[in-house]
Design a protein around this motif. Structure first.
Motif, PDB file in Angstrom:
ATOM      1  N   ALA A  57      50.711  41.995  60.553  1.00 35.75           N
ATOM      2  CA  ALA A  57      50.826  42.802  59.324  1.00 35.75           C
ATOM      3  C   ALA A  57      52.275  42.851  58.862  1.00 35.75           C
ATOM      4  N   ARG A  58      52.437  42.673  57.602  1.00 36.29           N
ATOM      5  CA  ARG A  58      53.770  42.647  57.024  1.00 36.29           C
ATOM      6  C   ARG A  58      53.620  42.888  55.529  1.00 36.29           C
ATOM      7  N   CYS A  59      54.586  43.539  54.981  1.00 31.52           N
ATOM      8  CA  CYS A  59      54.570  43.707  53.535  1.00 31.52           C
ATOM      9  C   CYS A  59      54.988  42.379  52.909  1.00 31.52           C
ATOM     10  N   ASP A  60      54.386  41.997  51.798  1.00 31.49           N
ATOM     11  CA  ASP A  60      54.873  40.741  51.220  1.00 31.49           C
ATOM     12  C   ASP A  60      55.730  40.946  49.982  1.00 31.49           C
ATOM     13  N   SER A  61      56.116  42.189  49.739  1.00 24.64           N
ATOM     14  CA  SER A  61      57.259  42.408  48.841  1.00 24.64           C
ATOM     15  C   SER A  61      58.498  42.278  49.726  1.00 24.64           C
ATOM     16  N   GLY A 187      36.966  36.994  56.912  1.00 27.04           N
ATOM     17  CA  GLY A 187      37.876  37.334  55.820  1.00 27.04           C
ATOM     18  C   GLY A 187      39.148  36.516  55.834  1.00 27.04           C
ATOM     19  N   THR A 188      39.463  35.982  54.648  1.00 29.54           N
ATOM     20  CA  THR A 188      40.663  35.150  54.507  1.00 29.54           C
ATOM     21  C   THR A 188      41.429  35.565  53.245  1.00 29.54           C
ATOM     22  N   GLY A 189      41.588  36.884  53.069  1.00 25.85           N
ATOM     23  CA  GLY A 189      42.471  37.390  52.020  1.00 25.85           C
ATOM     24  C   GLY A 189      43.885  37.496  52.582  1.00 25.85           C
ATOM     25  N   SER A 190      44.735  38.265  51.895  1.00 23.38           N
ATOM     26  CA  SER A 190      46.132  38.411  52.353  1.00 23.38           C
ATOM     27  C   SER A 190      46.184  38.860  53.815  1.00 23.38           C
ATOM     28  N   THR A 191      45.287  39.780  54.170  1.00 28.25           N
ATOM     29  CA  THR A 191      45.296  40.319  55.527  1.00 28.25           C
ATOM     30  C   THR A 191      44.876  39.267  56.542  1.00 28.25           C
ATOM     31  N   GLY A 192      43.725  38.641  56.302  1.00 30.58           N
ATOM     32  CA  GLY A 192      43.214  37.643  57.248  1.00 30.58           C
ATOM     33  C   GLY A 192      44.204  36.500  57.431  1.00 30.58           C
ATOM     34  N   GLN A 210      35.083  31.976  56.750  1.00 23.89           N
ATOM     35  CA  GLN A 210      35.660  32.000  55.394  1.00 23.89           C
ATOM     36  C   GLN A 210      34.570  32.005  54.326  1.00 23.89           C
ATOM     37  N   ARG A 211      34.587  33.022  53.452  1.00 18.77           N
ATOM     38  CA  ARG A 211      33.644  33.016  52.338  1.00 18.77           C
ATOM     39  C   ARG A 211      34.274  32.343  51.122  1.00 18.77           C
ATOM     40  N   THR A 212      35.493  32.748  50.799  1.00 19.97           N
ATOM     41  CA  THR A 212      36.176  32.124  49.649  1.00 19.97           C
ATOM     42  C   THR A 212      37.495  31.536  50.133  1.00 19.97           C
ATOM     43  N   ALA A 213      37.661  30.244  49.927  1.00 20.02           N
ATOM     44  CA  ALA A 213      38.939  29.607  50.301  1.00 20.02           C
ATOM     45  C   ALA A 213      40.034  30.177  49.413  1.00 20.02           C
ATOM     46  N   THR A 329      44.931  34.321  40.509  1.00 20.19           N
ATOM     47  CA  THR A 329      44.006  35.197  39.777  1.00 20.19           C
ATOM     48  C   THR A 329      43.373  36.194  40.737  1.00 20.19           C
ATOM     49  N   LYS A 330      43.434  35.879  42.047  1.00 21.86           N
ATOM     50  CA  LYS A 330      43.220  36.896  43.068  1.00 21.86           C
ATOM     51  C   LYS A 330      44.613  37.169  43.622  1.00 21.86           C
ATOM     52  N   ARG A 331      44.811  38.253  44.311  1.00 17.07           N
ATOM     53  CA  ARG A 331      46.143  38.564  44.837  1.00 17.07           C
ATOM     54  C   ARG A 331      46.613  37.384  45.697  1.00 17.07           C
TER      55      ARG A 331
HETATM   56  P1  NAP Z   1      40.702  40.985  50.401  1.00 13.69           P
HETATM   57  O1  NAP Z   1      41.770  40.323  49.650  1.00 13.69           O
HETATM   58  O2  NAP Z   1      39.663  41.725  49.674  1.00 13.69           O
HETATM   59  O3  NAP Z   1      40.047  39.887  51.335  1.00 13.69           O
HETATM   60  C1  NAP Z   1      38.908  40.184  52.059  1.00 13.69           C
HETATM   61  C2  NAP Z   1      38.344  38.934  52.651  1.00 13.69           C
HETATM   62  O4  NAP Z   1      37.141  39.255  53.311  1.00 13.69           O
HETATM   63  C3  NAP Z   1      38.009  37.890  51.606  1.00 13.69           C
HETATM   64  O5  NAP Z   1      38.195  36.631  52.162  1.00 13.69           O
HETATM   65  C4  NAP Z   1      36.543  38.181  51.351  1.00 13.69           C
HETATM   66  O6  NAP Z   1      35.831  37.103  50.837  1.00 13.69           O
HETATM   67  C5  NAP Z   1      36.084  38.501  52.744  1.00 13.69           C
HETATM   68  N1  NAP Z   1      34.889  39.312  52.739  1.00 13.69           N
HETATM   69  C6  NAP Z   1      34.721  40.539  52.194  1.00 13.69           C
HETATM   70  N2  NAP Z   1      33.459  40.972  52.393  1.00 13.69           N
HETATM   71  C7  NAP Z   1      32.818  39.973  53.045  1.00 13.69           C
HETATM   72  C8  NAP Z   1      31.499  39.817  53.500  1.00 13.69           C
HETATM   73  N3  NAP Z   1      30.564  40.750  53.309  1.00 13.69           N
HETATM   74  N4  NAP Z   1      31.179  38.681  54.152  1.00 13.69           N
HETATM   75  C9  NAP Z   1      32.115  37.737  54.335  1.00 13.69           C
HETATM   76  N5  NAP Z   1      33.379  37.809  53.918  1.00 13.69           N
HETATM   77  C10 NAP Z   1      33.734  38.928  53.275  1.00 13.69           C
HETATM   78  O7  NAP Z   1      41.301  42.036  51.479  1.00 13.69           O
HETATM   79  P2  NAP Z   1      42.696  41.978  52.253  1.00 13.69           P
HETATM   80  O8  NAP Z   1      42.955  40.614  52.745  1.00 13.69           O
HETATM   81  O9  NAP Z   1      42.675  43.088  53.221  1.00 13.69           O
HETATM   82  O10 NAP Z   1      43.733  42.240  51.144  1.00 13.69           O
HETATM   83  C11 NAP Z   1      43.534  43.283  50.230  1.00 13.69           C
HETATM   84  C12 NAP Z   1      44.817  43.527  49.516  1.00 13.69           C
HETATM   85  O11 NAP Z   1      45.670  44.289  50.342  1.00 13.69           O
HETATM   86  C13 NAP Z   1      45.625  42.297  49.191  1.00 13.69           C
HETATM   87  O12 NAP Z   1      45.133  41.593  48.117  1.00 13.69           O
HETATM   88  C14 NAP Z   1      46.962  42.918  48.969  1.00 13.69           C
HETATM   89  O13 NAP Z   1      47.076  43.477  47.694  1.00 13.69           O
HETATM   90  C15 NAP Z   1      46.981  43.986  50.023  1.00 13.69           C
HETATM   91  N6  NAP Z   1      47.663  43.479  51.202  1.00 13.69           N
HETATM   92  C16 NAP Z   1      49.000  43.466  51.133  1.00 13.69           C
HETATM   93  C17 NAP Z   1      49.677  42.978  52.169  1.00 13.69           C
HETATM   94  C18 NAP Z   1      51.122  42.968  52.076  1.00 13.69           C
HETATM   95  O14 NAP Z   1      51.765  43.499  51.231  1.00 13.69           O
HETATM   96  N7  NAP Z   1      51.663  42.280  52.970  1.00 13.69           N
HETATM   97  C19 NAP Z   1      49.047  42.489  53.301  1.00 13.69           C
HETATM   98  C20 NAP Z   1      47.688  42.504  53.350  1.00 13.69           C
HETATM   99  C21 NAP Z   1      47.001  43.013  52.290  1.00 13.69           C
HETATM  100  P3  NAP Z   1      35.684  36.934  49.246  1.00 13.69           P
HETATM  101  O15 NAP Z   1      37.035  36.497  48.776  1.00 13.69           O
HETATM  102  O16 NAP Z   1      34.618  35.950  49.093  1.00 13.69           O
HETATM  103  O17 NAP Z   1      35.316  38.299  48.702  1.00 13.69           O
END
Ligand code: NAP
Length: 538
Positions: A57-61, A187-192, A210-213, A329-331
């Motif tokens: 975990a890390r802030c990305d600002s 999950g493969t968003g910013s956190t994953g 991974q659901r969405t690359a 278009t996604k974070r």
């Molecule tokens: P996220 O961007 O919403 O990513 C969630 C991931 O889980 C996506 O890959 C999503 O797939 C998947 N997912 C969700 N529900 C699912 C399901 N039912 N089955 C399978 N896969 C599923 O969440 P996040 O990564 O925690 O990030 C959220 C936000 O937190 C970031 O966009 C950012 O703004 C912030 N954040 C900031 C930092 C930082 O500052 N360093 C770090 C981490 C997070 P889909 O894409 O298909 O929905």
């Protein structure tokens, strides 16, 4: 810590002790002399960083801008150690701020708000907490964060799982030991993307579902040099000017160059340079990346080429580059060796769009075509963003109107700050404000200062309530939509910006994408015009 607040009457109650709560307390208490209480569900201050302690975990600002800017002395007497601060360092920073400003005595920890209702008779909010305390306050201000209500997907069978499971946003305070274990991450968003490389280092076997690359750009984190730390101290006002005048609150300027009209060789050269610098700055390489699909495609292709050059197995690279939305278009995540992780022998990638998860079994995760035995499941599945934490407060306004009812078709408010029917309630970085599209402390400071000025104005003019007018609210919702439609952002179908990650959540583009500076100017103009669009009642 403040004493139990049983039946305490206050001028203002602030929910949350993160960046918002601390600064709002300071402004209202020390600038306006109000009687203020902050209540916080967590056992410590830090807001989102109290809960988000997952591996990597890390802030990305960048750290020199992920801090308050209202006080030069706070900035020059603090040093961040790395380009991107981790949760522990951010908590230390916020504790330092709370110490310096003597805030702790008015913050009550381990206090979860369970409901809040407005009483017309005495113009007070009544706020009830889980431990049975009741507060009454003229002003109720929420600083609950945009990304704090964990999304744990309703996958059948989770209760039967014999191993351990964790959501990244509710991570245990003691380290989780992955050594030798079979770990699955959904999950493969910013956190994953941040967590995967760290988990893979010690896991026996690591499977990413991974659901969405996703796109990602290298963060290039590292220790800050003494020279850079000195530069920050000597250039506080320039940095503050930069973040407060930029569209997204970051300490750099967005190039005026257009990708669509730049010669392809030169364009590639500029992308290469930006890739080497890394971080969210990559998005600022050209000014048209979020406006013009042709321009965006050039960035998207550049990043996909990079992924293919990093990931050795072509099938894995194909899954990682099968991205269904334009870049940013996604974070946009930034990473430390995310794509490299897939070159490890102990790591596999499962495409659950092609091969969906059917259930969680006692032994692991079963997709349509096979079962993956696991000891630990990590849900990096994000949040019920922007509205989730607000709705959990069970807020009721005039005539018993519940916020959940007012927002049954999606969040509607004025400037992201106020909802008709909920007088004297302010939602800091609420939906409809730039919030998550901005470097958060910058967005937070602007809201806190605007609210403080508004309350000061009310007191000077003997005004008892401020409430958004319904027509102003409708007009603002339209402005948010118009600003969103001027970008490519609504093209990302699975984005949490749209609420699309939560089954059944109304699809509304939530953050205001017109830019932080534009937004701040609109708010100032409205205030100077006698709080146009608000009803002020004495
Ligand atoms: P996220 O961007 O919403 O990513 C969630 C991931 O889980 C996506 O890959 C999503 O797939 C998947 N997912 C969700 N529900 C699912 C399901 N039912 N089955 C399978 N896969 C599923 O969440 P996040 O990564 O925690 O990030 C959220 C936000 O937190 C970031 O966009 C950012 O703004 C912030 N954040 C900031 C930092 C930082 O500052 N360093 C770090 C981490 C997070 P889909 O894409 O298909 O929905």
């Amino acid at each position: 810590m403040a004493q139990s607040g049983s039946d305490k009457t206050l001028d203002a109650l602030v929910i949350g002790a993160g960046f918002t709560g601390l600064y709002q307390l300071h402004c209202l208490r020390d600038r306006l002399g109000l009687n203020v209480q902050v209540v916080e569900a967590g056992g410590g201050i830090g807001g989102t960083w109290y809960w988000n302690r997952y591996p990597g975990a890390r802030c990305d600002s960048e750290s020199h801008s992920y801090c308050y800017s209202f006080s030069e002395s706070l900035t020059v007497n603090w040093e961040f150690s790395e380009r991107y601060p981790g949760p522990a360092e951010i908590r230390r920073y916020l504790t330092y701020v709370a110490d310096e400003l003597d805030l702790h005595k008015d913050i009550r920890l381990n206090t979860r708000v369970v409901s809040a209702s407005y009483s017309e008779d005495d113009n007070l909010w009544q706020i009830n907490t889980e431990d049975g305390t009741t507060y009454r306050a003229q002003f109720l201000i929420t600083g609950v964060g945009c990304l704090s209500s964990a999304n744990i997907p309703q996958i059948p069978g989770l209760d039967s799982f014999k191993g351990e499971w964790y959501h990244t946003g509710q991570w245990p305070h003691d380290d989780v030991d992955f050594t030798g274990k079979r770990v699955g991450q959904i999950g493969t968003g910013s956190t994953g993307i941040q967590a995967a490389p760290v988990i893979a280092e010690t896991a026996g076997h690591f499977t990413v579902f991974q659901r969405t690359a996703n796109y990602s750009v290298p963060a290039h984190n590292g220790p800050l040099t003494a020279e850079f730390q000195q530069y920050v101290k000597e250039n506080v006002s320039e940095i503050v000017d930069l973040v407060r005048t930029s569209p997204n609150g970051h300490p750099w300027k967005i190039s005026e160059r257009k990708a669509a009209t730049t010669d392809p060789e030169k364009r590639r050269e500029l992308y290469e340079e930006a890739w080497k610098v890394g971080g969210l700055r990559f998005r600022a390489t050209f000014e048209d990346l979020l406006k013009d699909k042709t321009a965006n495609d050039t960035a998207a292709e550049f990043i996909k080429d990079k992924i293919r050059s990093i990931v050795k197995d072509p099938q894995t690279a194909a899954k990682l580059t099968n991205i269904d939305h334009p870049y940013a278009t996604k974070r946009p995540p930034i990473d430390t060796h995310y794509f490299e992780t897939y070159n490890r022998d102990n790591v596999d990638l499962v495409d659950i769009r092609a091969n969906p998860i059917v259930e969680i079994t006692p032994e692991g995760i079963r997709t349509e075509d096979q079962e993956y035995p696991l000891d630990i499941i990590v849900f990096a599945t994000g949040f019920d963003a922007m509205t989730g934490s607000l709705l959990k407060l069970n807020i009721t306004g005039r005539d018993g109107l519940a916020l959940s009812q007012a927002w049954s078709e999606g969040p509607k408010n004025y400037l992201g700050l106020q909802v008709t029917g909920f007088p004297n309630l302010f939602t800091v970085t609420g939906p409809g404000s730039p919030s998550v599209l901005c470097n958060m402390p910058v967005a937070i400071e602007q809201h806190v200062e605007w609210i403080t000025d508004c309350i000061a104005y009310m007191r000077e003019n003997n005004i008892k309530t401020v409430e958004a007018r319904a027509d102003a609210m409708d007009d603002w919702v339209e402005q948010v939509n118009t600003a969103a439609n001027a970008t490519l952002m609504p093209q990302a179908n699975h984005s949490w910006y749209l609420g699309a990650n939560i089954p059944g959540k109304p699809r509304v583009f939530m953050p205001y994408p017109g830019g932080m500076k534009t937004y701040a100017d609109i708010c100032s103009d409205i205030a100077s015009d006698g709080y146009r669009g608000f009803t002020l009642d004495s």
